[in-house]
Write a protein that holds these residues in place. Structure first.
Motif, PDB file in Angstrom:
ATOM      1  N   SER A  32       0.866  -1.183   0.000  1.00  0.00           N
ATOM      2  CA  SER A  32       0.000   0.000   0.000  1.00  0.00           C
ATOM      3  C   SER A  32       0.901   1.231   0.000  1.00  0.00           C
ATOM      4  CB  SER A  32      -0.877  -0.033   1.258  1.00  0.00           C
ATOM      5  OG  SER A  32      -1.161   1.269   1.713  1.00  0.00           O
ATOM      6  N   THR A  33       0.606   2.177  -0.843  1.00  0.00           N
ATOM      7  CA  THR A  33       1.440   3.392  -0.898  1.00  0.00           C
ATOM      8  C   THR A  33       1.339   4.163   0.416  1.00  0.00           C
ATOM      9  OG1 THR A  33      -0.375   4.562  -1.974  1.00  0.00           O
ATOM     10  CG2 THR A  33       1.338   3.641  -3.410  1.00  0.00           C
ATOM     11  N   LEU A  70      -7.993   8.280   1.126  1.00  0.00           N
ATOM     12  CA  LEU A  70      -7.733   7.797   2.487  1.00  0.00           C
ATOM     13  C   LEU A  70      -6.662   8.684   3.101  1.00  0.00           C
ATOM     14  CD1 LEU A  70      -8.169   5.594   4.675  1.00  0.00           C
ATOM     15  CD2 LEU A  70      -6.304   4.327   3.614  1.00  0.00           C
ATOM     16  N   PHE A 114      -1.773   6.422  -5.505  1.00  0.00           N
ATOM     17  CA  PHE A 114      -0.598   7.098  -4.949  1.00  0.00           C
ATOM     18  C   PHE A 114      -0.901   7.731  -3.587  1.00  0.00           C
ATOM     19  CE2 PHE A 114      -1.722  11.569  -5.608  1.00  0.00           C
ATOM     20  CZ  PHE A 114      -2.650  11.528  -6.638  1.00  0.00           C
ATOM     21  N   GLN A 148      -2.045  -4.767  -1.416  1.00  0.00           N
ATOM     22  CA  GLN A 148      -3.001  -4.683  -0.297  1.00  0.00           C
ATOM     23  C   GLN A 148      -3.480  -3.249  -0.125  1.00  0.00           C
ATOM     24  OE1 GLN A 148      -1.530  -6.610   3.379  1.00  0.00           O
ATOM     25  NE2 GLN A 148      -0.319  -7.875   2.014  1.00  0.00           N
ATOM     26  N   GLY A 149      -4.018  -2.698  -1.215  1.00  0.00           N
ATOM     27  CA  GLY A 149      -4.505  -1.324  -1.183  1.00  0.00           C
ATOM     28  C   GLY A 149      -5.578  -1.167  -0.112  1.00  0.00           C
ATOM     29  N   LYS A 150      -5.495  -0.077   0.623  1.00  0.00           N
ATOM     30  CA  LYS A 150      -6.430   0.125   1.745  1.00  0.00           C
ATOM     31  C   LYS A 150      -7.496   1.156   1.398  1.00  0.00           C
ATOM     32  CE  LYS A 150      -3.541   1.572   4.828  1.00  0.00           C
ATOM     33  NZ  LYS A 150      -3.004   1.988   6.132  1.00  0.00           N
ATOM     34  N   GLY A 172     -11.435   7.307  -4.563  1.00  0.00           N
ATOM     35  CA  GLY A 172     -11.527   7.279  -3.105  1.00  0.00           C
ATOM     36  C   GLY A 172     -10.287   7.926  -2.513  1.00  0.00           C
ATOM     37  N   ASP A 177     -15.773  10.339  -1.017  1.00  0.00           N
ATOM     38  CA  ASP A 177     -15.816   9.470  -2.198  1.00  0.00           C
ATOM     39  C   ASP A 177     -16.195  10.347  -3.379  1.00  0.00           C
ATOM     40  OD1 ASP A 177     -15.301   7.210  -0.773  1.00  0.00           O
ATOM     41  OD2 ASP A 177     -17.393   6.539  -0.690  1.00  0.00           O
ATOM     42  N   TRP A 187      -8.850  -1.666  -1.244  1.00  0.00           N
ATOM     43  CA  TRP A 187      -8.974  -0.908  -2.491  1.00  0.00           C
ATOM     44  C   TRP A 187      -8.345  -1.744  -3.594  1.00  0.00           C
ATOM     45  CZ3 TRP A 187     -11.732   3.123  -4.001  1.00  0.00           C
ATOM     46  CH2 TRP A 187     -11.427   3.731  -5.223  1.00  0.00           C
ATOM     47  N   GLY A 242      -3.843   9.440   0.615  1.00  0.00           N
ATOM     48  CA  GLY A 242      -3.879   8.322  -0.341  1.00  0.00           C
ATOM     49  C   GLY A 242      -5.027   8.531  -1.320  1.00  0.00           C
ATOM     50  N   ILE A 243      -4.707   8.420  -2.594  1.00  0.00           N
ATOM     51  CA  ILE A 243      -5.742   8.629  -3.620  1.00  0.00           C
ATOM     52  C   ILE A 243      -5.745   7.456  -4.602  1.00  0.00           C
ATOM     53  CG2 ILE A 243      -6.493  10.098  -5.553  1.00  0.00           C
ATOM     54  CD1 ILE A 243      -5.362  12.490  -4.080  1.00  0.00           C
ATOM     55  N   GLY A 244      -6.933   6.938  -4.823  1.00  0.00           N
ATOM     56  CA  GLY A 244      -7.123   5.922  -5.865  1.00  0.00           C
ATOM     57  C   GLY A 244      -8.112   6.488  -6.862  1.00  0.00           C
TER      58      GLY A 244
END
Ligand code: BTN
Length: 258
Positions: free
Chosen positions: A23-24, A128, A70, A51-53, A126, A116, A60, A144-146
């Motif tokens: 996870s970044t 975080l 990132f 293991q993206g959170k 999303g 969101d 994620w 954290g941005i997806g």
């Protein structure tokens, strides 16, 4: 590890791209815990997160190389941690602004409280945010941005709810172009906060809320109720009006959209 330099402001200038990590957010947190000398604005980007959170312990999922995943390091100086919701506002709006510019006008970009990002009723991004505090002061914020960009097939349990820029337009997007654009937007909004212009950003955030002033079904303590979102408190609580009669404020664990 690939290191890039970035032409632009400080956000994203120190960009570290890794082919595969858990996870970044976790990677950046670990680096900071080991006192790595990273400048504010550093970004850790992953081609693949194993293991993206997501928020509230969720995961994620993102297809390797298809999307942006990132984490950005910020060190807010002039905002007190008690006003940390201001960061959520700045980052959510940056995503909304970036997507609004990329998409044809017919698409509706909204913020589903608290952070969101939805387009036409489906989740595209999303956020975080993990804060590292020292007493009453902010040491670091890990953003954290997806953002779903070119992925068109999603796992079954999110298939109905997820979207991407490619699904919306049929076009393939250059990830780095979007990233640069987003970094610029984040920087402008973040500096707006630092110069205390956040009342303006806050108003824009509320205006972009998904289902603002619409009767909506929620779960509160496991019970289905109807209410109308009428705003957000300065501390980030959702304000819901019941029966045009009384407004109640809810924290993230106290209410859920159905
Ligand atoms: C959510 O909507 O639940 C938040 C999703 C945040 C996902 C991003 S992807 C990059 C960064 N690293 C993580 O492990 N999570 C965030």
């Amino acid at each position: 590890m690939q290191k890039n330099t970035f032409s632009g402001g400080f956000v994203g200038r120190n960009l570290i791209t890794l082919p595969s990590i858990t996870s970044t957010n976790d990677y950046l947190k670990e680096k900071l815990a080991n006192s790595a000398p990273l400048p504010e604005g550093t970004v850790i980007m992953a081609v693949h997160q194993t293991q993206g959170k997501g928020q509230q312990g969720a995961q994620w999922f993102s297809e390797p190389g298809e999307n942006l995943t990132f984490s950005l390091l910020l060190s807010p100086k002039s905002i007190q941690p008690v006003h940390q919701f201001a960061l959520t506002v700045a980052i959510s709006l940056a995503l909304v602004e970036c997507l609004t510019e990329l998409l044809p006008q017919s698409h509706i970009v909204k913020i589903k409280w608290p952070n969101d990002i939805y387009v036409d009723g489906r989740k595209i991004a999303g956020i975080l945010i993990e804060n590292m505090l020292m007493g009453k002061h902010w040491k670091h914020a890990i953003i954290g941005i997806g953002l779903n960009v070119n992925q068109t097939k999603f796992p079954e349990f999110v298939r109905e709810k997820a979207t991407s820029l490619k699904m919306l337009t049929g076009e393939h997007f250059d990830l780095m172009e979007i990233f640069q654009h987003l970094c610029q937007r984040i920087e402008v909004n973040y500096e707006g906060l630092e110069s205390a212009a956040d009342a303006v950003l806050f108003g824009q955030y509320v205006n972009k809320l998904y289902r603002l002033n619409e009767t909506t079904e929620f779960f509160i303590d496991g019970v289905k109720v109807n209410g109308k979102i009428v705003g957000v408190s300065p501390y980030g609580k959702l304000k819901v009006d019941f029966n045009n009669d009384h407004v109640v404020e809810f924290g993230i664990k106290e209410i859920a959209f159905i």
